[in-house]
Scaffold this motif. Structure first.
Motif, PDB file in Angstrom:
ATOM      1  N   UNK A 254      45.875 -36.173  36.305  1.00 48.88           N
ATOM      2  CA  UNK A 254      47.188 -35.562  36.543  1.00 48.88           C
ATOM      3  C   UNK A 254      48.188 -35.829  35.429  1.00 48.88           C
ATOM      4  N   UNK A 255      47.712 -36.281  34.276  1.00 48.59           N
ATOM      5  CA  UNK A 255      48.623 -36.660  33.198  1.00 48.59           C
ATOM      6  C   UNK A 255      49.609 -35.580  32.788  1.00 48.59           C
ATOM      7  N   UNK A 256      49.148 -34.345  32.695  1.00 49.25           N
ATOM      8  CA  UNK A 256      50.049 -33.274  32.271  1.00 49.25           C
ATOM      9  C   UNK A 256      51.119 -33.006  33.320  1.00 49.25           C
ATOM     10  N   UNK A 257      50.741 -33.083  34.597  1.00 47.18           N
ATOM     11  CA  UNK A 257      51.737 -32.891  35.659  1.00 47.18           C
ATOM     12  C   UNK A 257      52.773 -34.011  35.620  1.00 47.18           C
ATOM     13  N   UNK A 258      52.285 -35.245  35.432  1.00 50.93           N
ATOM     14  CA  UNK A 258      53.186 -36.394  35.351  1.00 50.93           C
ATOM     15  C   UNK A 258      54.144 -36.246  34.172  1.00 50.93           C
ATOM     16  N   UNK A 259      53.611 -35.884  33.012  1.00 54.22           N
ATOM     17  CA  UNK A 259      54.438 -35.759  31.808  1.00 54.22           C
ATOM     18  C   UNK A 259      55.502 -34.677  31.964  1.00 54.22           C
ATOM     19  N   UNK A 260      55.179 -33.651  32.737  1.00 52.21           N
ATOM     20  CA  UNK A 260      56.125 -32.556  32.955  1.00 52.21           C
ATOM     21  C   UNK A 260      57.105 -32.866  34.088  1.00 52.21           C
ATOM     22  N   UNK A 261      56.967 -34.010  34.737  1.00 47.31           N
ATOM     23  CA  UNK A 261      57.880 -34.378  35.815  1.00 47.31           C
ATOM     24  C   UNK A 261      57.646 -33.633  37.113  1.00 47.31           C
ATOM     25  N   UNK A 262      56.456 -33.051  37.266  1.00 44.51           N
ATOM     26  CA  UNK A 262      56.200 -32.230  38.448  1.00 44.51           C
ATOM     27  C   UNK A 262      55.820 -33.045  39.682  1.00 44.51           C
ATOM     28  N   UNK A 263      55.635 -34.351  39.530  1.00 47.69           N
ATOM     29  CA  UNK A 263      55.211 -35.184  40.649  1.00 47.69           C
ATOM     30  C   UNK A 263      56.312 -36.134  41.113  1.00 47.69           C
ATOM     31  N   UNK A 264      57.388 -36.206  40.390  1.00 48.34           N
ATOM     32  CA  UNK A 264      58.419 -37.199  40.673  1.00 48.34           C
ATOM     33  C   UNK A 264      59.335 -36.758  41.818  1.00 48.34           C
ATOM     34  N   UNK A 265      59.909 -37.754  42.481  1.00 49.35           N
ATOM     35  CA  UNK A 265      60.880 -37.491  43.534  1.00 49.35           C
ATOM     36  C   UNK A 265      60.283 -37.051  44.854  1.00 49.35           C
ATOM     37  N   UNK A 266      58.950 -37.105  44.963  1.00 48.08           N
ATOM     38  CA  UNK A 266      58.292 -36.680  46.193  1.00 48.08           C
ATOM     39  C   UNK A 266      57.891 -37.891  47.025  1.00 48.08           C
ATOM     40  N   UNK A 267      57.897 -37.738  48.338  1.00 50.77           N
ATOM     41  CA  UNK A 267      57.494 -38.815  49.239  1.00 50.77           C
ATOM     42  C   UNK A 267      55.973 -38.950  49.210  1.00 50.77           C
ATOM     43  N   UNK A 268      55.480 -40.183  49.315  1.00 52.10           N
ATOM     44  CA  UNK A 268      54.035 -40.406  49.288  1.00 52.10           C
ATOM     45  C   UNK A 268      53.653 -41.568  50.191  1.00 52.10           C
ATOM     46  N   UNK A 269      52.483 -41.443  50.803  1.00 50.67           N
ATOM     47  CA  UNK A 269      51.947 -42.506  51.645  1.00 50.67           C
ATOM     48  C   UNK A 269      50.434 -42.533  51.468  1.00 50.67           C
ATOM     49  N   UNK A 270      49.786 -43.572  52.035  1.00 52.23           N
ATOM     50  CA  UNK A 270      48.343 -43.711  51.827  1.00 52.23           C
ATOM     51  C   UNK A 270      47.680 -44.375  53.029  1.00 52.23           C
ATOM     52  N   UNK A 271      46.374 -44.145  53.158  1.00 53.19           N
ATOM     53  CA  UNK A 271      45.587 -44.709  54.256  1.00 53.19           C
ATOM     54  C   UNK A 271      44.192 -44.993  53.743  1.00 53.19           C
ATOM     55  N   UNK A 272      43.456 -45.870  54.445  1.00 52.40           N
ATOM     56  CA  UNK A 272      42.178 -46.329  53.903  1.00 52.40           C
ATOM     57  C   UNK A 272      41.249 -46.838  54.996  1.00 52.40           C
ATOM     58  N   UNK A 273      40.022 -47.152  54.596  1.00 52.77           N
ATOM     59  CA  UNK A 273      39.047 -47.743  55.506  1.00 52.77           C
ATOM     60  C   UNK A 273      38.107 -48.642  54.720  1.00 52.77           C
ATOM     61  N   UNK A 274      37.937 -49.872  55.216  1.00 52.60           N
ATOM     62  CA  UNK A 274      36.981 -50.825  54.647  1.00 52.60           C
ATOM     63  C   UNK A 274      35.943 -51.155  55.705  1.00 52.60           C
ATOM     64  N   UNK A 275      34.926 -51.899  55.316  1.00 54.38           N
ATOM     65  CA  UNK A 275      33.878 -52.245  56.270  1.00 54.38           C
ATOM     66  C   UNK A 275      34.370 -53.112  57.410  1.00 54.38           C
ATOM     67  N   UNK A 276      35.359 -53.972  57.118  1.00 56.55           N
ATOM     68  CA  UNK A 276      35.935 -54.820  58.164  1.00 56.55           C
ATOM     69  C   UNK A 276      37.418 -54.998  57.894  1.00 56.55           C
ATOM     70  N   UNK A 277      38.126 -55.642  58.796  1.00 56.50           N
ATOM     71  CA  UNK A 277      39.578 -55.720  58.678  1.00 56.50           C
ATOM     72  C   UNK A 277      40.031 -56.455  57.423  1.00 56.50           C
ATOM     73  N   UNK A 278      39.239 -57.414  56.934  1.00 54.26           N
ATOM     74  CA  UNK A 278      39.617 -58.170  55.742  1.00 54.26           C
ATOM     75  C   UNK A 278      38.852 -57.697  54.510  1.00 54.26           C
ATOM     76  N   UNK A 279      38.366 -56.474  54.537  1.00 57.37           N
ATOM     77  CA  UNK A 279      37.522 -55.959  53.464  1.00 57.37           C
ATOM     78  C   UNK A 279      38.248 -55.281  52.331  1.00 57.37           C
ATOM     79  N   UNK A 280      39.567 -55.444  52.254  1.00 59.88           N
ATOM     80  CA  UNK A 280      40.298 -54.881  51.130  1.00 59.88           C
ATOM     81  C   UNK A 280      41.238 -53.744  51.475  1.00 59.88           C
TER      82      UNK A 280
END
Length: 201
Positions: free
Chosen positions: A100-126
């Motif tokens: 996404x380097x070109x999008x980042x350099x052009x400022x097309x990704x800034x100012x937007x809300x972002x969140x994340x989610x994940x899954x590991x093998x166990x609760x303490x798996x990272x």
């Protein structure tokens, strides 16, 4: 103005896919327009075929559209999902983000809300370290991180990860409590993004 949310994920055996669907449903509940997208699989067939669940999931989700840079341009907010890989982001999602380097350099990704989610093998798996690692990209983009925090009872019920919904994949697909937390996370992302759009000048 309708908030546009892109839910972009990688999932090998289905855990993160289930979380992504719940996040997307939560954003829709908040009135957002949502694009659910997967990133391309990079693993060789030999690796995929060594795990029947991996091959089955890849086949079952073949109709989910593949994420493109247009989805990033289109969206007002992002939700990214990845399984943990040694406490870090999967290569599949990381390659998409690294392109996404070109999008980042052009400022097309800034100012937007972002969140994340994940899954590991166990609760303490990272789970926590994977989310924090994933947010590093969002910081460089200039996004506004919208974690669930401890802002809803569903977060506590799903093992209380304030950085983003995390699932212990060794126990099977996410259950009702974890999916409820992911649903809330999508709802929260969309509502916060709507407030940001409403206050734009």
């Amino acid at each position: 103005m309708t908030t546009k949310v892109a839910v972009i994920y990688y999932s090998s055996t289905g855990n993160v896919h289930a979380l992504a669907q719940a996040v997307a449903e939560g954003a829709v509940k908040a009135g957002a327009e949502v694009r659910l997208r997967r990133v391309p699989e990079l693993a060789p067939d030999a690796a995929i075929d060594s795990n029947p669940a991996w091959r089955a999931h890849l086949t079952a989700t073949a109709d989910v559209e593949v994420a493109t840079h247009d989805d990033l341009r289109w969206a007002d907010a992002y939700a990214f999902g990845t399984p943990t890989r040694y406490g870090n982001v999967s290569a599949q999602l990381k390659q998409f983000l690294d392109g996404t380097g070109q999008l980042w350099a052009a400022g097309e990704l800034s100012g937007k809300a972002a969140t994340a989610f994940t899954s590991a093998g166990n609760m303490q798996g990272g789970n926590e370290s994977t989310l924090l690692a994933l947010y590093n990209t969002m910081y460089h983009w200039g996004c506004l991180i919208v974690p669930p925090g401890y802002t809803d009872p569903s977060v506590y019920a799903a093992h209380g990860n304030p950085y983003g919904t995390g699932h212990a994949g060794g126990s099977g697909l996410p259950g009702e409590q974890v999916l409820a937390a992911a649903n809330y996370q999508g709802y929260r992302l969309a509502t916060v993004s709507a407030r940001l759009l409403g206050s734009a000048v």
